[in-house]
Design a protein around this motif. Structure first.
Motif, PDB file in Angstrom:
ATOM      1  N   ASP A  25       0.843  -1.196   0.098  1.00  0.00           N
ATOM      2  CA  ASP A  25      -0.109  -0.071   0.051  1.00  0.00           C
ATOM      3  C   ASP A  25       0.915   1.219   0.036  1.00  0.00           C
ATOM      4  OD1 ASP A  25      -1.719   1.892   0.453  1.00  0.00           O
ATOM      5  OD2 ASP A  25      -2.276   1.452   2.499  1.00  0.00           O
ATOM      6  N   VAL A  26       1.050   1.859  -1.343  1.00  0.00           N
ATOM      7  CA  VAL A  26       2.069   2.887  -1.323  1.00  0.00           C
ATOM      8  C   VAL A  26       1.294   4.331  -1.484  1.00  0.00           C
ATOM      9  CG1 VAL A  26       3.849   3.759  -2.645  1.00  0.00           C
ATOM     10  CG2 VAL A  26       3.620   1.307  -2.442  1.00  0.00           C
ATOM     11  N   VAL A  27       1.825   5.262  -0.613  1.00  0.00           N
ATOM     12  CA  VAL A  27       1.582   6.609  -0.940  1.00  0.00           C
ATOM     13  C   VAL A  27       2.683   7.486  -1.361  1.00  0.00           C
ATOM     14  CG1 VAL A  27       0.778   8.626   0.608  1.00  0.00           C
ATOM     15  CG2 VAL A  27       0.112   6.269   1.215  1.00  0.00           C
ATOM     16  N   ALA A  28       2.556   8.337  -2.426  1.00  0.00           N
ATOM     17  CA  ALA A  28       3.606   8.886  -3.178  1.00  0.00           C
ATOM     18  C   ALA A  28       3.227  10.490  -2.734  1.00  0.00           C
ATOM     19  CB  ALA A  28       3.552   8.684  -4.587  1.00  0.00           C
ATOM     20  N   VAL A  29       4.488  11.090  -2.184  1.00  0.00           N
ATOM     21  CA  VAL A  29       4.530  12.638  -1.784  1.00  0.00           C
ATOM     22  C   VAL A  29       5.598  13.153  -2.811  1.00  0.00           C
ATOM     23  CG1 VAL A  29       4.466  14.307   0.010  1.00  0.00           C
ATOM     24  CG2 VAL A  29       3.556  12.033   0.221  1.00  0.00           C
ATOM     25  N   ASP A  30       5.132  14.270  -3.282  1.00  0.00           N
ATOM     26  CA  ASP A  30       6.199  15.445  -3.805  1.00  0.00           C
ATOM     27  C   ASP A  30       5.304  16.663  -4.015  1.00  0.00           C
ATOM     28  OD1 ASP A  30       8.620  14.651  -6.158  1.00  0.00           O
ATOM     29  OD2 ASP A  30       7.753  16.732  -6.111  1.00  0.00           O
ATOM     30  N   SER A  31       6.411  17.918  -3.875  1.00  0.00           N
ATOM     31  CA  SER A  31       5.896  18.940  -3.939  1.00  0.00           C
ATOM     32  C   SER A  31       5.620  19.451  -5.484  1.00  0.00           C
ATOM     33  CB  SER A  31       7.022  19.977  -3.368  1.00  0.00           C
ATOM     34  OG  SER A  31       8.116  19.837  -3.814  1.00  0.00           O
ATOM     35  N   ASN A  32       5.864  18.589  -6.553  1.00  0.00           N
ATOM     36  CA  ASN A  32       5.829  19.114  -7.698  1.00  0.00           C
ATOM     37  C   ASN A  32       4.605  18.470  -8.454  1.00  0.00           C
ATOM     38  OD1 ASN A  32       5.981  18.865 -10.858  1.00  0.00           O
ATOM     39  ND2 ASN A  32       7.956  19.360 -10.552  1.00  0.00           N
ATOM     40  N   ARG A  33       3.465  19.200  -8.796  1.00  0.00           N
ATOM     41  CA  ARG A  33       2.332  18.769  -8.968  1.00  0.00           C
ATOM     42  C   ARG A  33       2.363  17.770 -10.225  1.00  0.00           C
ATOM     43  NH1 ARG A  33      -2.226  17.293  -7.254  1.00  0.00           N
ATOM     44  NH2 ARG A  33      -2.250  19.121  -6.277  1.00  0.00           N
ATOM     45  N   ASP A  34       3.184  18.167 -11.281  1.00  0.00           N
ATOM     46  CA  ASP A  34       3.319  17.179 -12.665  1.00  0.00           C
ATOM     47  C   ASP A  34       3.843  15.750 -12.142  1.00  0.00           C
ATOM     48  OD1 ASP A  34       2.396  19.213 -14.103  1.00  0.00           O
ATOM     49  OD2 ASP A  34       4.213  20.162 -14.642  1.00  0.00           O
ATOM     50  N   ALA A  35       5.180  15.845 -11.182  1.00  0.00           N
ATOM     51  CA  ALA A  35       5.383  14.514 -10.833  1.00  0.00           C
ATOM     52  C   ALA A  35       4.206  13.707 -10.088  1.00  0.00           C
ATOM     53  CB  ALA A  35       6.557  14.932  -9.964  1.00  0.00           C
ATOM     54  N   VAL A  36       3.558  14.265  -9.291  1.00  0.00           N
ATOM     55  CA  VAL A  36       2.475  13.551  -8.755  1.00  0.00           C
ATOM     56  C   VAL A  36       1.392  13.122  -9.643  1.00  0.00           C
ATOM     57  CG1 VAL A  36       0.905  13.751  -6.897  1.00  0.00           C
ATOM     58  CG2 VAL A  36       3.076  14.848  -6.543  1.00  0.00           C
ATOM     59  N   ASP A  37       1.145  13.879 -10.393  1.00  0.00           N
ATOM     60  CA  ASP A  37       0.304  13.451 -11.561  1.00  0.00           C
ATOM     61  C   ASP A  37       0.576  12.473 -12.451  1.00  0.00           C
ATOM     62  OD1 ASP A  37      -1.697  15.480 -10.390  1.00  0.00           O
ATOM     63  OD2 ASP A  37      -1.471  16.771 -11.993  1.00  0.00           O
ATOM     64  N   ASN A  38       1.967  12.388 -12.609  1.00  0.00           N
ATOM     65  CA  ASN A  38       2.269  11.290 -13.412  1.00  0.00           C
ATOM     66  C   ASN A  38       2.262  10.108 -13.065  1.00  0.00           C
ATOM     67  OD1 ASN A  38       3.923  10.482 -15.851  1.00  0.00           O
ATOM     68  ND2 ASN A  38       5.586  10.281 -14.535  1.00  0.00           N
ATOM     69  N   VAL A  39       2.866  10.056 -11.703  1.00  0.00           N
ATOM     70  CA  VAL A  39       2.815   8.779 -10.801  1.00  0.00           C
ATOM     71  C   VAL A  39       1.343   8.251 -10.777  1.00  0.00           C
ATOM     72  CG1 VAL A  39       3.192   7.803  -8.546  1.00  0.00           C
ATOM     73  CG2 VAL A  39       5.030   9.165  -9.570  1.00  0.00           C
ATOM     74  N   GLY A  40       0.483   9.020 -10.285  1.00  0.00           N
ATOM     75  CA  GLY A  40      -0.948   8.860 -10.077  1.00  0.00           C
ATOM     76  C   GLY A  40      -1.797   8.276 -11.482  1.00  0.00           C
ATOM     77  N   ASN A  41      -1.158   8.676 -12.497  1.00  0.00           N
ATOM     78  CA  ASN A  41      -1.816   8.072 -14.006  1.00  0.00           C
ATOM     79  C   ASN A  41      -1.109   6.903 -14.192  1.00  0.00           C
ATOM     80  OD1 ASN A  41      -3.190  10.519 -14.710  1.00  0.00           O
ATOM     81  ND2 ASN A  41      -1.412  11.492 -15.364  1.00  0.00           N
ATOM     82  N   ILE A  42      -0.223   6.517 -13.703  1.00  0.00           N
ATOM     83  CA  ILE A  42       0.454   5.297 -14.110  1.00  0.00           C
ATOM     84  C   ILE A  42       0.177   4.097 -12.943  1.00  0.00           C
ATOM     85  CG2 ILE A  42       2.681   4.059 -14.496  1.00  0.00           C
ATOM     86  CD1 ILE A  42       3.665   6.837 -15.549  1.00  0.00           C
ATOM     87  N   TYR A  43       0.266   4.345 -11.782  1.00  0.00           N
ATOM     88  CA  TYR A  43       0.081   3.571 -10.640  1.00  0.00           C
ATOM     89  C   TYR A  43      -0.959   3.638  -9.945  1.00  0.00           C
ATOM     90  CZ  TYR A  43       5.238   3.090 -12.120  1.00  0.00           C
ATOM     91  OH  TYR A  43       6.271   3.040 -12.887  1.00  0.00           O
TER      92      TYR A  43
END
Length: 452
Positions: A25-43
């Motif tokens: 159960d993974v939670v991804a955190v980053d201050s860069n919106r594009d980086a977070v959206d990219n991860v959310g779109n793939i995983y």
């Protein structure tokens, strides 16, 4: 297991991919919106856009429920602070990416203790160590080590003139007497855990397991080139290059480093006075020829651009450099480069991903052994795992020939009191042993998982 990853760059994204595939159960955190959206779109992970040292962001990520907290941003100080805050808020285990050489000397142990950091990750140092190991043998595509180098797994490719082409493994053992085991073979896109009747063919990539002294003896018998690289050219004055150069110089190697950044060259010249540092564009073939690429024992490309590393490695191959090692982070480019003939490829993000996967499995363990080492090999189709064996392992003191194992795996080695054993059917696993298992298409958390 709940795992929070702070930092969604190349390293962080690869770690996320690996841990998701492990079922965490993974939670991804980053201050860069594009980086977070990219991860959310793939995983399929929970994503938060926020600061990894902000208590509100970490509370929203439910850090108090995290069994593992990993900070892998580009700032060592940020990663250490983020881990400290996460630990203070209830995270059970923390891992920080710490790259600066100044933090990886005597001060690192003190900081880890004070900040309660479970593991310090240094992708550049780990990558340099892997390259250094591989440079020890010209014929080796890759070398993985177990139990403080008491046992090695050496990847080799059987060329057109291989004297073992057409031999079965049982015939090979009768003809070449040495203490070794061929634990895995990749033929085309197929990966095989071979038995005694398996016949080797040219073009096969084999994983050979033996003690370091036995590797040297066997390669000599099999006709593989054993020459250790003495003169090494490194392209790219990266942090990995710095660590690698220090290791090579300490071993008596002649090292030449080429980079087009003049200021970086000055820093390297000051820090590594024993190395020859050249300011110039390594993409210029004339420069490489002038600097003696044709007479070098090894050429290592460590620029920050995968495509440049690949293309310049091909030029080095055209100059008949005996050993070429290419850093490639993008998996699709690595696969393409290997198919085109570049066999020794390293990926910092893959190395770190393997370490985090191993650590997460060790935390899940409760059955009498734990994962000490984990490598993903043969395009990640094969795992080589080293387990510590405790007193309650269910297979203790039973001859291996009497144990029922799951398919597509092999016990490749036993290390007992630092002495490596290539096991036969009569060998037994005892408490305190370290056991190396090579498996295809399976994932094991505990040594007991290998049993039917």
């Amino acid at each position: 297991m709940r795992i929070i990853i702070v930092g969604c760059g190349k390293i962080g994204t690869t770690i996320i991919s690996s841990l998701v595939s492990e079922g965490h159960d993974v939670v991804a955190v980053d201050s860069n919106r594009d980086a977070v959206d990219n991860v959310g779109n793939i995983y399929d992970v929970m994503c938060l856009c926020g600061n990894g040292v902000d208590c509100e962001t970490l509370s929203e990520a439910e850090v108090e429920k995290a069994e593992l907290f990993v900070a892998v941003t580009g700032s060592d100080e940020f990663n250490m602070l983020s881990c400290y805050i996460a630990r203070s808020m209830g995270a059970k285990h923390t891992v920080a990416r710490i790259r600066n050489p100044e933090y990886n000397d005597k001060s690192l142990g003190f900081m880890r203790q004070q900040l309660e950091i479970s593991v310090a990750l240094n992708p550049e140092l780990f990558t340099a160590q892997e390259i250094f190991n591989t440079l020890k043998l010209q014929a080796a595509v890759n070398i993985e080590t177990f139990s403080r180098r008491n046992l090695e797994m050496v990847d080799l490719i059987l060329d057109q003139d291989s004297r073992i082409d057409g031999l079965s493994l049982s015939e090979l053992r009768k003809k070449y007497r040495a203490n070794y085991l061929i634990a895995a073979v990749r033929r085309g896109n197929e990966v095989i855990i071979p038995g005694g009747s398996f016949v080797l063919r040219r073009g096969d990539k084999i994983g050979l397991v033996a003690a370091p002294s036995e590797v040297q003896k066997l390669l000599k018998m099999l006709g593989f080139e054993q020459k250790q690289a003495r003169s090494v050219i490194i392209l790219g004055a990266s942090m990995t290059a710095f660590y690698l150069a220090k290791m090579l110089i300490a071993s008596g190697n002649a090292v030449k480093i080429i980079d087009k950044d003049e200021e970086r060259c000055r820093e390297f010249a000051d820090s590594l006075p024993e190395a020859v540092v050249i300011h110039g564009d390594g993409a210029e073939q004339e420069l490489l020829i002038e600097e003696g690429i044709a007479s070098a024992d090894a050429f290592v490309t460590l620029t920050g651009i995968d495509e440049e590393n690949i293309l310049i490695s091909f030029f080095a191959a055209s100059q008949k450099v005996p050993k070429i090692i290419t850093k490639v982070n993008r998996s699709e480019l690595a696969a393409m480069a290997e198919k085109l003939g570049l066999t020794s490829i390293v990926s910092p993000k893959k190395i770190v991903s393997d370490i985090l996967t191993r650590y997460a499995r060790a935390l899940k363990n409760s059955l009498g052994s734990n994962v000490e080492t984990l490598y993903k090999l043969m395009d990640s189709s094969v795992e080589a795992l080293e387990f510590n064996v405790s007193d309650d392992f269910v297979g203790l003191n039973i001859p291996l020939k009497d144990m029922k194992f799951k398919p597509n795996l092999i016990i490749a080695g036993i290390i007992r009191r630092r002495k490596p054993i290539i096991p036969s059917g009569d060998d037994r696993i005892l408490p305190g042993d370290k056991v190396v298992v090579v498996a295809a298409g399976q994932k094991f958390i505990d040594l007991s998982d290998i049993l039917m």
